[in-house]
Motif scaffolding. Structure first.
Motif, PDB file in Angstrom:
ATOM      1  N   ILE A 191     -17.090  -7.913 -60.880  1.00 38.24           N
ATOM      2  CA  ILE A 191     -16.221  -7.811 -59.721  1.00 38.24           C
ATOM      3  C   ILE A 191     -16.908  -8.461 -58.519  1.00 38.24           C
ATOM      4  O   ILE A 191     -18.085  -8.195 -58.256  1.00 38.24           O
ATOM      5  CB  ILE A 191     -15.882  -6.339 -59.426  1.00 38.24           C
ATOM      6  N   PRO A 192     -16.204  -9.332 -57.804  1.00 37.20           N
ATOM      7  CA  PRO A 192     -16.833 -10.014 -56.669  1.00 37.20           C
ATOM      8  C   PRO A 192     -17.253  -9.032 -55.580  1.00 37.20           C
ATOM      9  O   PRO A 192     -16.514  -8.105 -55.236  1.00 37.20           O
ATOM     10  CB  PRO A 192     -15.740 -10.960 -56.168  1.00 37.20           C
ATOM     11  N   THR A 193     -18.439  -9.231 -55.048  1.00 38.27           N
ATOM     12  CA  THR A 193     -18.944  -8.383 -53.979  1.00 38.27           C
ATOM     13  C   THR A 193     -18.379  -8.841 -52.640  1.00 38.27           C
ATOM     14  O   THR A 193     -17.829  -9.940 -52.509  1.00 38.27           O
ATOM     15  CB  THR A 193     -20.473  -8.450 -53.916  1.00 38.27           C
ATOM     16  N   LEU A 194     -18.531  -7.995 -51.631  1.00 40.77           N
ATOM     17  CA  LEU A 194     -18.114  -8.365 -50.286  1.00 40.77           C
ATOM     18  C   LEU A 194     -18.893  -9.588 -49.816  1.00 40.77           C
ATOM     19  O   LEU A 194     -18.335 -10.486 -49.165  1.00 40.77           O
ATOM     20  CB  LEU A 194     -18.317  -7.189 -49.327  1.00 40.77           C
ATOM     21  N   LYS A 195     -20.164  -9.645 -50.169  1.00 39.03           N
ATOM     22  CA  LYS A 195     -20.987 -10.803 -49.808  1.00 39.03           C
ATOM     23  C   LYS A 195     -20.422 -12.071 -50.443  1.00 39.03           C
ATOM     24  O   LYS A 195     -20.325 -13.116 -49.778  1.00 39.03           O
ATOM     25  CB  LYS A 195     -22.425 -10.587 -50.264  1.00 39.03           C
ATOM     26  N   GLN A 196     -20.033 -11.994 -51.703  1.00 34.01           N
ATOM     27  CA  GLN A 196     -19.465 -13.160 -52.377  1.00 34.01           C
ATOM     28  C   GLN A 196     -18.163 -13.590 -51.715  1.00 34.01           C
ATOM     29  O   GLN A 196     -17.906 -14.775 -51.536  1.00 34.01           O
ATOM     30  CB  GLN A 196     -19.224 -12.856 -53.856  1.00 34.01           C
ATOM     31  N   LEU A 197     -17.321 -12.615 -51.345  1.00 32.15           N
ATOM     32  CA  LEU A 197     -16.063 -12.942 -50.689  1.00 32.15           C
ATOM     33  C   LEU A 197     -16.321 -13.654 -49.368  1.00 32.15           C
ATOM     34  O   LEU A 197     -15.668 -14.660 -49.049  1.00 32.15           O
ATOM     35  CB  LEU A 197     -15.244 -11.668 -50.461  1.00 32.15           C
ATOM     36  N   ARG A 198     -17.280 -13.153 -48.605  1.00 30.79           N
ATOM     37  CA  ARG A 198     -17.587 -13.790 -47.325  1.00 30.79           C
ATOM     38  C   ARG A 198     -18.150 -15.197 -47.529  1.00 30.79           C
ATOM     39  O   ARG A 198     -17.860 -16.113 -46.742  1.00 30.79           O
ATOM     40  CB  ARG A 198     -18.573 -12.930 -46.531  1.00 30.79           C
ATOM     41  N   MET A 199     -18.918 -15.387 -48.577  1.00 32.87           N
ATOM     42  CA  MET A 199     -19.443 -16.714 -48.877  1.00 32.87           C
ATOM     43  C   MET A 199     -18.309 -17.668 -49.258  1.00 32.87           C
ATOM     44  O   MET A 199     -18.315 -18.846 -48.885  1.00 32.87           O
ATOM     45  CB  MET A 199     -20.478 -16.628 -49.998  1.00 32.87           C
ATOM     46  N   ASP A 200     -17.319 -17.156 -49.988  1.00 31.61           N
ATOM     47  CA  ASP A 200     -16.162 -17.988 -50.354  1.00 31.61           C
ATOM     48  C   ASP A 200     -15.334 -18.356 -49.118  1.00 31.61           C
ATOM     49  O   ASP A 200     -14.784 -19.455 -49.030  1.00 31.61           O
ATOM     50  CB  ASP A 200     -15.290 -17.270 -51.381  1.00 31.61           C
ATOM     51  N   LEU A 201     -15.245 -17.423 -48.169  1.00 33.55           N
ATOM     52  CA  LEU A 201     -14.535 -17.731 -46.930  1.00 33.55           C
ATOM     53  C   LEU A 201     -15.236 -18.860 -46.179  1.00 33.55           C
ATOM     54  O   LEU A 201     -14.582 -19.734 -45.607  1.00 33.55           O
ATOM     55  CB  LEU A 201     -14.434 -16.488 -46.050  1.00 33.55           C
ATOM     56  N   MET A 202     -16.532 -18.844 -46.190  1.00 34.44           N
ATOM     57  CA  MET A 202     -17.266 -19.936 -45.550  1.00 34.44           C
ATOM     58  C   MET A 202     -17.089 -21.234 -46.344  1.00 34.44           C
ATOM     59  O   MET A 202     -16.844 -22.304 -45.764  1.00 34.44           O
ATOM     60  CB  MET A 202     -18.748 -19.579 -45.439  1.00 34.44           C
ATOM     61  N   LYS A 203     -17.177 -21.144 -47.658  1.00 33.21           N
ATOM     62  CA  LYS A 203     -17.045 -22.330 -48.510  1.00 33.21           C
ATOM     63  C   LYS A 203     -15.677 -22.987 -48.329  1.00 33.21           C
ATOM     64  O   LYS A 203     -15.566 -24.227 -48.320  1.00 33.21           O
ATOM     65  CB  LYS A 203     -17.247 -21.923 -49.971  1.00 33.21           C
ATOM     66  N   TYR A 204     -14.647 -22.174 -48.182  1.00 29.27           N
ATOM     67  CA  TYR A 204     -13.281 -22.693 -48.076  1.00 29.27           C
ATOM     68  C   TYR A 204     -12.737 -22.546 -46.650  1.00 29.27           C
ATOM     69  O   TYR A 204     -11.537 -22.355 -46.456  1.00 29.27           O
ATOM     70  CB  TYR A 204     -12.376 -21.977 -49.073  1.00 29.27           C
ATOM     71  N   SER A 205     -13.614 -22.671 -45.673  1.00 32.53           N
ATOM     72  CA  SER A 205     -13.201 -22.465 -44.284  1.00 32.53           C
ATOM     73  C   SER A 205     -12.237 -23.538 -43.785  1.00 32.53           C
ATOM     74  O   SER A 205     -11.627 -23.371 -42.726  1.00 32.53           O
ATOM     75  CB  SER A 205     -14.429 -22.400 -43.368  1.00 32.53           C
ATOM     76  N   PHE A 206     -12.090 -24.640 -44.532  1.00 29.83           N
ATOM     77  CA  PHE A 206     -11.078 -25.629 -44.150  1.00 29.83           C
ATOM     78  C   PHE A 206      -9.710 -24.980 -44.024  1.00 29.83           C
ATOM     79  O   PHE A 206      -8.885 -25.394 -43.189  1.00 29.83           O
ATOM     80  CB  PHE A 206     -11.020 -26.771 -45.171  1.00 29.83           C
TER      81      PHE A 206
END
Length: 435
Positions: A355-370
């Motif tokens: 299950i994705p962690t909150l840290k992973q979700l925040r990293m994905d938000l940065m990765k896909y910040s476009f």
């Protein structure tokens, strides 16, 4: 892109009535003649127990300028007689391909109607049954119907849930914290069950796995975006906050097509879900009790759904539809609330992978910040625009005077500029504007 609770522009009981506006602008339309009582007979028989005959059949175009873009939306009302002699009123919402020179080809190119038909007719019902199997009742969207006789055009036919008390909230004011969290809850439920289904059954249909923005559609995308971006840059350059951040935005605008293609590409190494894809205020309806307390939240308009990172929905929804006073200040709180609900539902459904962690979700938000830039420089301007008879997809992308005037209204809107004054500094601080 959604039905609205605003007053209908035109009222008629004749399904062939000409709705072309008197000034002949490019957003005018006519009611399709195939929307008639004869073609609706099977739907009336299916949806009304004890149906005997139709006493009255009425069609109205619904939603004013700025409420619907990728579809022509109509409300169908019927009064029917039952076998016991009593009568019943029933209503439906139906949308079909718009007739504009730019609108229709774009809608067909993106496969919007076939995709939405799959969502309503197959996946949402499957997802609801999955939750039911573990003892949880979830309703994602309205009831879906099909006409017995194919009219030869693409359409989506749904129950009119406004008859059950559902309505949209004011798109320009934005949603308060309670309504935001209710949407994040149902979105987390949708994301979780779609992720579980992917692990259990594999790929969705190709239309969900492929982005509408790819090399094959590059030429069309560039042709549509070029005039809009030119005017947007000009408007930003004349605004205090816009001009300050234009040096960072301009290089991104110059590569908009490449950015949409790059960030639209599916990465199976990420945590992916079926995203709504067009998650703004008009595509969400709420039911409240007599005291005004929210009781139920439901999603509509799944034309842009696809298998992608949850970041698509999170940026699109929060930056377009939260009220300005909480859009930035509560962003982190909202992300954590979404994550808590996502984890809860993944566990309930026995998600077999990590299950994705909150840290992973925040990293994905940065990765896909476009997608934050796409939301703020795109849909947000439309959300905040006053009702406008020239608000249609044609005028978003065309280059004539009417379209240019409309585009300048979008980006020079004082309400939109006020949002940019808050959002652009925050996005820069977050690193979202870094190319």
């Amino acid at each position: 892109m959604a039905p609205s609770t605003t007053d209908e522009k035109t009222e008629t009981s004749n399904p062939t009535t000409d709705l072309t506006t008197s000034n002949g602008n490019s957003c005018s339309s006519k009611l399709p003649t195939w929307i008639n009582e004869e073609n609706f007979r099977n739907v009336l028989e299916e949806s009304v127990p004890g149906y005997k005959k139709t006493l009255n059949f009425e069609v109205k175009e619904t939603g004013g300028g700025g409420e619907n873009y990728a579809s022509m939306m109509m409300r169908v009302k019927a009064k029917v007689e039952l076998q016991d002699g009593s009568t019943k009123d029933i209503a439906f919402m139906i949308k079909t391909v718009p007739e504009g020179e730019l609108e229709a080809p774009m809608v067909k190119m993106m496969g919007l109607f076939p995709k939405e038909t799959l969502m309503y007719g197959k996946y949402l019902r499957e997802f609801e049954e999955t939750y039911r199997s573990v003892g949880k009742e979830v309703t994602f969207g309205p009831k879906f119907y099909k006409l017995k006789n194919d009219p030869g055009v693409e359409y989506v036919l749904l129950e009119d849930i406004s008859t059950r008390g559902f309505k949209n909230m004011n798109r320009q004011n934005g949603l308060d914290k309670e309504h935001i969290k209710s949407v994040l809850k149902i979105v987390a439920e949708l994301h979780a069950v779609s992720a579980v289904r992917f692990v259990q059954k594999g790929d969705y249909e190709e239309s969900f796995m492929l982005s509408p923005f790819r090399n094959e559609t590059r030429e069309n995308l560039e042709a549509m975006m070029k005039p809009l971006l030119k005017i947007q840059v000009d408007c930003l350059s004349k605004q205090e906050t816009g001009s300050k951040y234009l040096p960072k935005l301009k290089p991104i605008f110059d590569k908009t097509t490449e950015k949409y293609i790059e960030f639209g590409e599916l990465n199976l190494n990420d945590f992916n879900v079926i995203v709504h894809g067009d998650l703004w205020t008009n595509n969400i309806m709420f039911r409240h009790n007599d005291e005004g307390k929210r009781e139920e939240t439901i999603l509509i308009d799944f034309q842009l759904s696809k298998f992608a990172t949850p970041a698509v929905d999170l940026f699109y929804f929060l930056l377009s539809s939260a009220s300005l006073d909480i859009k930035v200040s509560c962003f982190d709180e909202f992300i954590q609330y979404y994550h808590d609900n996502l984890v809860e539902n993944l566990k309930l459904l026995n998600y077999p992978k990590k299950i994705p962690t909150l840290k992973q979700l925040r990293m994905d938000l940065m990765k896909y910040s476009f997608w934050s830039i796409a939301a703020v420089t795109g849909i947000l301007a439309a959300v905040l625009l006053d009702p406008n008879e020239n608000a249609c997809m044609n005028n978003f992308f065309d280059e004539n005077q009417e379209a240019s005037d409309f585009q300048r209204q979008l980006f020079n809107n004082p309400r939109y500029i006020k949002h940019l004054d808050v959002l652009l500094p925050w996005m820069d601080k977050m690193g979202f504007l870094d190319d």
